[in-house]
Design an enzyme around this catalytic site. Structure first.
Site, mmCIF file in Angstrom:
data_model
loop_
_atom_site.group_PDB
_atom_site.id
_atom_site.type_symbol
_atom_site.label_atom_id
_atom_site.label_comp_id
_atom_site.label_asym_id
_atom_site.label_seq_id
_atom_site.Cartn_x
_atom_site.Cartn_y
_atom_site.Cartn_z
ATOM 1 N N GLN A 179 -93.837 22.775 -77.419
ATOM 2 C CA GLN A 179 -93.300 23.281 -78.461
ATOM 3 C C GLN A 179 -94.294 24.666 -78.755
ATOM 4 O OE1 GLN A 179 -90.633 23.348 -79.903
ATOM 5 N NE2 GLN A 179 -89.564 21.351 -79.200
ATOM 6 N N THR A 237 -87.376 21.656 -53.200
ATOM 7 C CA THR A 237 -87.428 23.056 -53.120
ATOM 8 C C THR A 237 -87.438 23.598 -54.553
ATOM 9 O OG1 THR A 237 -86.012 22.533 -51.024
ATOM 10 C CG2 THR A 237 -85.674 24.633 -52.228
ATOM 11 N N CYS A 325 -79.796 9.795 -85.264
ATOM 12 C CA CYS A 325 -78.357 9.360 -84.877
ATOM 13 C C CYS A 325 -77.578 9.947 -83.974
ATOM 14 C CB CYS A 325 -77.952 9.707 -86.477
ATOM 15 S SG CYS A 325 -78.804 8.728 -87.828
HETATM 16 N N1 PLP Z 1 -92.142 17.389 -75.546
HETATM 17 C C1 PLP Z 1 -91.559 18.147 -76.758
HETATM 18 C C2 PLP Z 1 -92.538 18.100 -77.838
HETATM 19 C C3 PLP Z 1 -90.444 18.466 -76.712
HETATM 20 O O1 PLP Z 1 -89.991 18.833 -78.105
HETATM 21 C C4 PLP Z 1 -89.565 18.245 -75.737
HETATM 22 C C5 PLP Z 1 -87.957 18.663 -75.730
HETATM 23 O O2 PLP Z 1 -87.353 18.592 -76.962
HETATM 24 C C6 PLP Z 1 -89.964 17.694 -74.586
HETATM 25 C C7 PLP Z 1 -91.083 17.208 -74.351
HETATM 26 C C8 PLP Z 1 -89.075 17.595 -73.393
HETATM 27 O O3 PLP Z 1 -88.877 18.850 -72.757
HETATM 28 P P1 PLP Z 1 -87.386 18.947 -71.791
HETATM 29 O O4 PLP Z 1 -86.505 19.040 -72.482
HETATM 30 O O5 PLP Z 1 -87.797 20.208 -71.108
HETATM 31 O O6 PLP Z 1 -87.467 17.712 -70.762
#
Ligand code: PLP
Length: 407
Positions: A179, A237, A325
């Site tokens: 994030q 790949t 939810c």
């Molecule tokens: N870590 C955080 C803090 C996330 O907000 C997210 C996705 O919402 C992920 C990991 C997972 O990322 P991805 O959707 O690319 O697998």
């Protein structure tokens, strides 16, 4: 109907420049970057350019960047790869109670296989007490995994201090920066990070691509076995178009960060202040200042986040609910739970995550439609009509009844 997208922490639109840059790799530049002939060579150059672009964004060398398929894969590689590579040194991992499931569920998986995991608590603002972190470290600790910023509240954790603690005790430090990269400056050297994870679709690149920074010399067991791609760190790949997109998205985000984060922060603050002024009995969730510039998490007492989201959707507004939810569970969010947010308020927690395309007009539209929706839902709510808070037990009973009804 208007369409307003304020769910950029869930995913972002692919930026037009990024899409443009990717298109040739679906057409004439279709080669496999591992091939030695002209078709492969043309493409491998593009992959290496993207590696440089990602490296520049987080201040590491290109050789320390490994491309993966998504943030979840990166987190799995960091945690499982460390657990296996350092199993002779120890079996203890420290993380936080507010991590994304990509980290939490991976740690739980390891617990079932004999590893010990400490889940650090957070305070009511969702912040860590670093004395807890230091106290949790034992001689068996092999990994500290703390996210750079939280996806639900936007809270930013003190990476440099955590990095210093990790160095002091010679413990490996992983951060899920999914994030943060693209929204705020991220520097792996300043934060003394050993492993850092990025996801393309959170910063204007497509879904299906991500990257992990692996500090030079870090022993990590690979997850995917097969070919020798990515210096034997990750077989498979390459997703060339996605990688090219991720590289450009990083370059664009780095170049625009100051301007974009200032503009988005202003919009977020306008939204926050507008909601505070127009809607009584709300709770802002997360730290008031140590927060991503684009994220606002707010609970509206007496109503369900899900009903609010459905009503927003009918008005063309996409936001998201702090409760899980939508993913089929009626549990309130573990992040709100860890912050000891009252269970009823936790159920109404709503996340607005703004992005590049949002405008003042978008914010004003949300501020126009939100108060009457909240008022209408409150008038239908037995909790509101009763005008006194529910006990946890009562709330559980209501949850059970609604589960039965929905089933
Ligand atoms: N870590 C955080 C803090 C996330 O907000 C997210 C996705 O919402 C992920 C990991 C997972 O990322 P991805 O959707 O690319 O697998």
């Amino acid at each position: 109907m208007k369409r307003i997208y304020m769910d950029n922490n869930a995913t972002t639109a692919v930026r037009p420049e990024v899409l443009e840059a990717m298109l040739p790799f679906f057409r004439e530049q279709f080669g496999n970057p591992s091939s030695v002939h002209w078709a492969g060579r043309a493409v491998s150059g593009a992959v290496e350019k993207a590696r440089e672009q990602v490296a520049k964004m987080i201040n590491c060398s290109a050789a320390e960047v490994v491309f993966v398929s998504c943030g979840s894969e990166g987190d799995n590689l960091a945690i499982l790869g460390t657990a296996d590579a350092l199993k002779d040194r120890g079996n203890h991992i420290i993380t936080t109670a507010v991590e994304h499931p990509a980290v939490l569920n991976t740690c739980e998986y390891l617990e079932k296989r004999g590893y010990e995991v400490t889940y650090l608590p957070v305070d009511r603002d969702g912040m860590l007490d670093l004395a807890d972190l230091e106290a949790a470290i034992t001689e068996k600790t092999i990994l500290i995994s703390v996210m750079w910023a939280n996806n639900e509240t936007g809270n930013i954790f003190p990476m440099e201090e955590i990095g210093r603690i990790a160095r002091k005790y010679k413990v490996r430090f992983h951060t899920d920066a999914v994030q943060s990269v693209g929204k705020i400056p991220v520097d792996v050297q300043a934060a003394s990070v050993d492993l850092l994870v990025i996801s393309g679709h959170k910063l204007g690149a497509p879904k299906g691509v991500g990257a992990i920074y692996i500090r030079r010399g870090t022993k990590l067991t690979q997850l995917l076995h097969g070919g020798h791609q990515e210096r034997n760190r990750r077989a498979g790949t390459h997703n060339v178009a996605g990688i090219v997109g991720l590289g450009l998205a990083c370059e664009l985000a780095a170049a625009e960060m100051e301007e974009a984060s200032g503009r988005i922060r202003k919009l977020r603050d306008r939204l926050e202040q507008g909601i505070v002024a127009a809607v009584p009995e709300i709770k802002l969730n997360g730290h008031p200042t140590q927060r991503l510039p684009n994220t606002l998490n707010v609970s509206f007492a007496y109503i369900e986040g899900e009903s609010l989201l459905l009503n927003f959707d009918m008005k063309g507004i996409a936001a998201s609910s702090g409760s899980a939810c939508t993913s089929g569970s009626l549990e309130p969010s573990h992040v709100m739970g860890a912050m000891c947010v009252d269970v009823v308020l936790a159920h109404s927690s709503t996340r607005f995550s703004l992005g590049h395309d949002n405008t003042e007009a978008d914010v004003d539209y949300v501020l126009e439609v939100l108060p009457p929706i909240v008022q209408r839902l409150r008038e239908m709510s037995p909790l509101y009509n009763r005008k006194e808070p529910m006990t946890c037990e009562e709330c559980q009973v209501i949850r059970k009844v609604s589960t039965v009804n929905e089933g």
